[in-house]
Every structure is written in structure tokens, then in C-alpha cells.
Design an enzyme around this catalytic site. Structure first.
Site, PDB file in Angstrom:
ATOM      1  N   CYS A  96     -32.740 -14.228 -30.294  1.00  0.00           N
ATOM      2  CA  CYS A  96     -32.763 -15.617 -29.861  1.00  0.00           C
ATOM      3  C   CYS A  96     -32.772 -15.792 -28.281  1.00  0.00           C
ATOM      4  O   CYS A  96     -32.425 -14.843 -27.591  1.00  0.00           O
ATOM      5  CB  CYS A  96     -31.318 -16.186 -30.016  1.00  0.00           C
ATOM      6  SG  CYS A  96     -31.089 -18.057 -29.809  1.00  0.00           S
ATOM      7  N   CYS A 137     -31.706 -17.973 -26.084  1.00  0.00           N
ATOM      8  CA  CYS A 137     -30.531 -18.596 -25.167  1.00  0.00           C
ATOM      9  C   CYS A 137     -30.108 -17.916 -24.089  1.00  0.00           C
ATOM     10  O   CYS A 137     -29.620 -18.583 -23.243  1.00  0.00           O
ATOM     11  CB  CYS A 137     -29.761 -19.451 -26.267  1.00  0.00           C
ATOM     12  SG  CYS A 137     -28.572 -18.454 -26.904  1.00  0.00           S
ATOM     13  N   LYS A 181     -27.125 -21.941 -40.035  1.00  0.00           N
ATOM     14  CA  LYS A 181     -26.326 -21.843 -38.769  1.00  0.00           C
ATOM     15  C   LYS A 181     -25.976 -23.287 -38.515  1.00  0.00           C
ATOM     16  O   LYS A 181     -26.780 -23.985 -38.145  1.00  0.00           O
ATOM     17  CB  LYS A 181     -27.051 -20.986 -37.752  1.00  0.00           C
ATOM     18  CG  LYS A 181     -26.317 -21.087 -36.443  1.00  0.00           C
ATOM     19  CD  LYS A 181     -26.921 -20.199 -35.453  1.00  0.00           C
ATOM     20  CE  LYS A 181     -26.126 -20.403 -33.991  1.00  0.00           C
ATOM     21  NZ  LYS A 181     -27.069 -19.431 -33.128  1.00  0.00           N
ATOM     22  N   ARG A 227     -27.324 -28.326 -29.193  1.00  0.00           N
ATOM     23  CA  ARG A 227     -28.273 -27.631 -29.925  1.00  0.00           C
ATOM     24  C   ARG A 227     -28.757 -28.306 -31.397  1.00  0.00           C
ATOM     25  O   ARG A 227     -29.074 -27.687 -32.333  1.00  0.00           O
ATOM     26  CB  ARG A 227     -27.673 -26.287 -30.264  1.00  0.00           C
ATOM     27  CG  ARG A 227     -27.625 -25.269 -29.227  1.00  0.00           C
ATOM     28  CD  ARG A 227     -27.711 -23.863 -29.483  1.00  0.00           C
ATOM     29  NE  ARG A 227     -26.862 -23.120 -28.683  1.00  0.00           N
ATOM     30  CZ  ARG A 227     -27.577 -22.812 -27.368  1.00  0.00           C
ATOM     31  NH1 ARG A 227     -28.442 -23.577 -26.674  1.00  0.00           N
ATOM     32  NH2 ARG A 227     -26.833 -21.959 -26.665  1.00  0.00           N
ATOM     33  N   LYS A 243     -22.896 -19.142 -41.024  1.00  0.00           N
ATOM     34  CA  LYS A 243     -22.280 -19.374 -39.554  1.00  0.00           C
ATOM     35  C   LYS A 243     -21.727 -20.756 -39.471  1.00  0.00           C
ATOM     36  O   LYS A 243     -22.574 -21.526 -39.123  1.00  0.00           O
ATOM     37  CB  LYS A 243     -23.037 -18.607 -38.504  1.00  0.00           C
ATOM     38  CG  LYS A 243     -22.353 -18.434 -37.089  1.00  0.00           C
ATOM     39  CD  LYS A 243     -23.667 -17.812 -36.298  1.00  0.00           C
ATOM     40  CE  LYS A 243     -23.011 -17.904 -34.811  1.00  0.00           C
ATOM     41  NZ  LYS A 243     -24.075 -17.640 -34.050  1.00  0.00           N
TER      42      LYS A 243
HETATM   43  C1  PBG Z   1     -27.349 -17.458 -30.073  1.00  0.00           C
HETATM   44  C2  PBG Z   1     -26.097 -17.298 -30.734  1.00  0.00           C
HETATM   45  C3  PBG Z   1     -24.985 -18.035 -30.710  1.00  0.00           C
HETATM   46  C4  PBG Z   1     -23.972 -17.136 -31.398  1.00  0.00           C
HETATM   47  C5  PBG Z   1     -24.538 -16.182 -31.911  1.00  0.00           C
HETATM   48  N1  PBG Z   1     -25.968 -16.296 -31.571  1.00  0.00           N
HETATM   49  C6  PBG Z   1     -24.398 -19.174 -29.996  1.00  0.00           C
HETATM   50  C7  PBG Z   1     -25.073 -20.307 -30.126  1.00  0.00           C
HETATM   51  O1  PBG Z   1     -25.787 -20.572 -31.223  1.00  0.00           O
HETATM   52  O2  PBG Z   1     -24.705 -21.301 -29.329  1.00  0.00           O
HETATM   53  C8  PBG Z   1     -22.429 -17.667 -31.708  1.00  0.00           C
HETATM   54  C9  PBG Z   1     -21.587 -16.357 -31.821  1.00  0.00           C
HETATM   55  C10 PBG Z   1     -20.248 -16.727 -31.808  1.00  0.00           C
HETATM   56  O3  PBG Z   1     -19.479 -17.846 -31.424  1.00  0.00           O
HETATM   57  O4  PBG Z   1     -19.316 -15.965 -31.864  1.00  0.00           O
HETATM   58  N2  PBG Z   1     -28.260 -18.631 -30.474  1.00  0.00           N
END
Ligand code: PBG
Length: 325
Positions: free
Chosen positions: A120, A122, A195, A217, A248
Site C-alpha cells: 500500500c 499510504c 477492508k 479513505r 478487517k
Molecule cells: C494501509 C493499512 C492500514 C492498516 C493496515 N494497512 C491503515 C489504513 O488503511 O488507514 C491498519 C492496521 C491497523 O490499524 O492495525 N493502508
């Protein structure tokens, strides 16, 4: 015929009987421990909202990866903090990136430990979004190329499994195609298929320094109100070539874990995310809950809902407790 013929309490009389009839047997074998790798040497910076979890340079991270392996944890998932962020998240896909170096280090130090990587942008983009920005929008198709490049660089460094978490459409197919074209047909894909756009990622964004600098997001992550849509996301990712699919966060979405488990015959993972961890830790630190009891109950409930793989910051504690059971 019911009572008095049937007395469910007969099977609850003592721990030996309870253990014999137990339906869900929590185990270390499906645990994945998330780790944050940062630049430098000798660095271990605790994340204030996630007690026990730290950003670490490769050398320190290797020490903890060894500890995790010794506890019987089969896998880690790596997140990276780059030296510099830019519009296109360049450090996500360079061979000398922090995650790439951490993968190589773990593969050498602990060959039996499975290495999973989060794919990812970000953490690597200056704007903190999971894709490239065009106008004020996160542009889907131009992002696919960069995600495929990132996954390939992880595979080259030795990752066993790549885990796209960006929620762009078509990323699994793009990654599969790029891996196959470069001789990495055996690198598996665990897609963050369902997600959700969740408030429970708050502490992670401190840990990974990945908070979006504008907007949120919601244009790419799923609406928490939707369950049927999760089945569609999972089906599409499987068609595109995902080997393992993930839901998730975990606890507020156990119904989704259950539905996915019922509908698809593939390994299902659930991510017990940072906010879920922080809530338990802070309550435990205040003496308001019994941490061990609650964390074992959480793992049991996620497995009971149908996830055989559980990503959790509690993994090391769980492994210790399960060993003592
Ligand atoms: C990256 C990502 C995120 C998490 C895992 N991969 C954050 C998001 O989407 O903002 C979150 C994991 C966690 O909160 O433990 N995109």
C-alpha cells in the site's frame, strides 16, 4: 425431551470435560505479528497509543523477529516508514527500501519465519493516500502499476506472501500478472478483500505515519454498513487470483468473517487492528479488565467466527499464554 433428561451443565462440570468438548481451540499456528520498520540503526521508538509495539530499524526488528519465531509464531507482516515521502511513494518500490532490507534480513536470520508484506502506498506518499492523486481524487488505474511494482520488489527481496491493503479495484490481478511475468508464480497473495473505512485504524496511523493529509479513505475503503458488498469484493479478488482473503477490522466485523467463511472455501484471515489493541491495552493498564483473559477470548471469538489466520499485535503475548495452557 428436555430437562431433566438433558442437562447441558453435565459437559461443563470440570476443566477436563470442558476441554474435551471444546469446539474452538485457540492456537499459535495461525498468528501473524505486525511489525513496523524504520530507517536508521539501533532505533526502537515505542508507539504511544500501542504499548509494546515500536517502530524499529532493521537490526532491532531482526531481534524481535527472532523472538517471535522462537515463540512459535509462524509469520510476520511488515509495514515500512520511508526516509522521504513523495507524491508517488517512490520508496515503496525501490530495492534499497526499509521493508525490502528487512525481508532480506529475516530470510537470512530466520528462514522458517514466513514473511508477509503490506502492499500500500499510504506510508510512502506525501499526501498519505493509498494511491496517486489526480486533481483531488485518488486515481485507481495509475495506482495499479505502482502497487504491482511494490509487490514485485517485495517478492524479489524474498517475501513469501504479499498483502495488498490499498482497496484499489483490480490490484490483485495487476499484482498476480506482474509477479508471474517475473518468475514469482509461487509468491502468494493475501488480499485485504473486505477492508472497511474504520475509525479503529487510528493508532496505526501514528505507528505508520500514514494519516491522509486531506479528506479520508471513504472513496476506496468499504462502508461499515455493508455486508453483502463484502462478498462481492471477496469474489472479485478470488477471481483475480487471491490465495488468502482478509476481513478487517476483526471484532466489529465478525459477522463478515462468518459470512465469508460460509460462502468461500479458501483460507480466511482477520486483522485485529490497532484500535482494537489500544482499547484492550488501555483498559488493562487501568486495571479495568483482565488482559490475558480478554485477549484469549478475543482470539477464540475470531477463530470461532471462521478466521484461521489472525493478524494481531497481541501475537507474542498470546504465544506465551498458549504455551503455558
Ligand atoms: C494501509 C493499512 C492500514 C492498516 C493496515 N494497512 C491503515 C489504513 O488503511 O488507514 C491498519 C492496521 C491497523 O490499524 O492495525 N493502508
Amino acid at each position: 425431551m428436555t430437562f431433566p433428561t438433558h442437562r447441558p451443565r453435565r459437559l461443563r462440570r470440570n476443566e477436563a470435560i470442558r476441554s474435551l468438548v471444546r469446539e474452538t481451540r485457540p492456537s499459535t499456528s495461525g498468528l501473524v505479528y505486525p511489525m513496523f520498520v524504520c530507517p536508521g540503526r539501533g532505533v526502537r521508538a515505542e508507539v504511544s497509543s500501542m504499548p509494546g509495539i515500536a517502530q524499529q530499524s532493521v537490526d532491532k526488528l531482526l531481534e524481535e523477529a527472532r523472538e517471535a519465531a522462537e515463540l512459535g509464531i509462524p509469520a510476520v507482516i511488515l509495514f515500512g516508514l520511508p526516509e522521504h515521502k513523495d507524491e508517488k511513494g517512490t520508496e515503496a518500490y525501490i530495492a534499497s527500501g526499509v521493508v525490502q532490507r528487512a525481508i532480506e534480513g529475516i530470510r537470512t536470520a530466520r528462514p522458517e519465519l514466513l514473511v508477509i508484506t503490506d502492499v500500500c502506498l499510504c506510508e510512502y506518499t506525501s499526501h498519505g493516500h493509498c494511491g496517486v492523486i489526480e486533481g483531488k481524487q485518488v486515481a485507481n488505474d495509475p495506482t495499479l502499476e505502482l502497487l504491482a511494482e511494490m509487490a514485485l520488489s517485495h517478492a524479489r527481496a524474498g517475501a513469501h506472501i504479499v498483502a495488498p491493503s490499498d482497496m484499489m479495484d483490480g490490484r490483485v490481478a495487476a499484482i498476480r500478472k506482474r509477479l508471474d511475468a517475473n518468475g514469482f508464480a509461487d509468491t502468494a497473495i493475501m488480499s485485504y478483500a473486505a477492508k472497511y473505512c474504520s475509525g479503529f485504524y487510528g493508532p496505526f496511523r501514528e505507528a505508520a505515519q500514514s494519516a491522509p493529509q486531506f479528506g479520508d479513505r471513504a472513496s476506496y475503503q468499504m462502508d461499515p454498513a455493508n455486508a453483502r458488498e463484502a462478498l462481492k469484493e471477496v469474489a472479485r479478488d478470488l477471481e483475480e487470483g487471491a490465495d488468502i482473503i482478509m476481513v478487517k477490522p476483526a471484532l466489529p466485523y465478525l459477522d463478515i468473517v462468518y459470512r465469508v467463511r460460509e460462502a468461500f472455501d479458501v483460507p480466511v484471515a482477520a486483522y485485529n487492528v490497532s484500535g482494537e489493541y489500544a482499547m484492550v491495552k488501555s483498559a488493562a493498564q487501568n486495571g479495568w479488565i483482565d488482559e490475558k483473559r480478554v485477549v484469549l477470548e478475543i482470539l477464540t471469538s475470531i477463530q470461532r467466527a471462521g478466521a484461521s489466520i489472525v493478524l494481531t499485535y497481541h501475537a507474542k503475548d498470546l504465544a506465551r499464554w498458549l504455551k503455558a495452557c
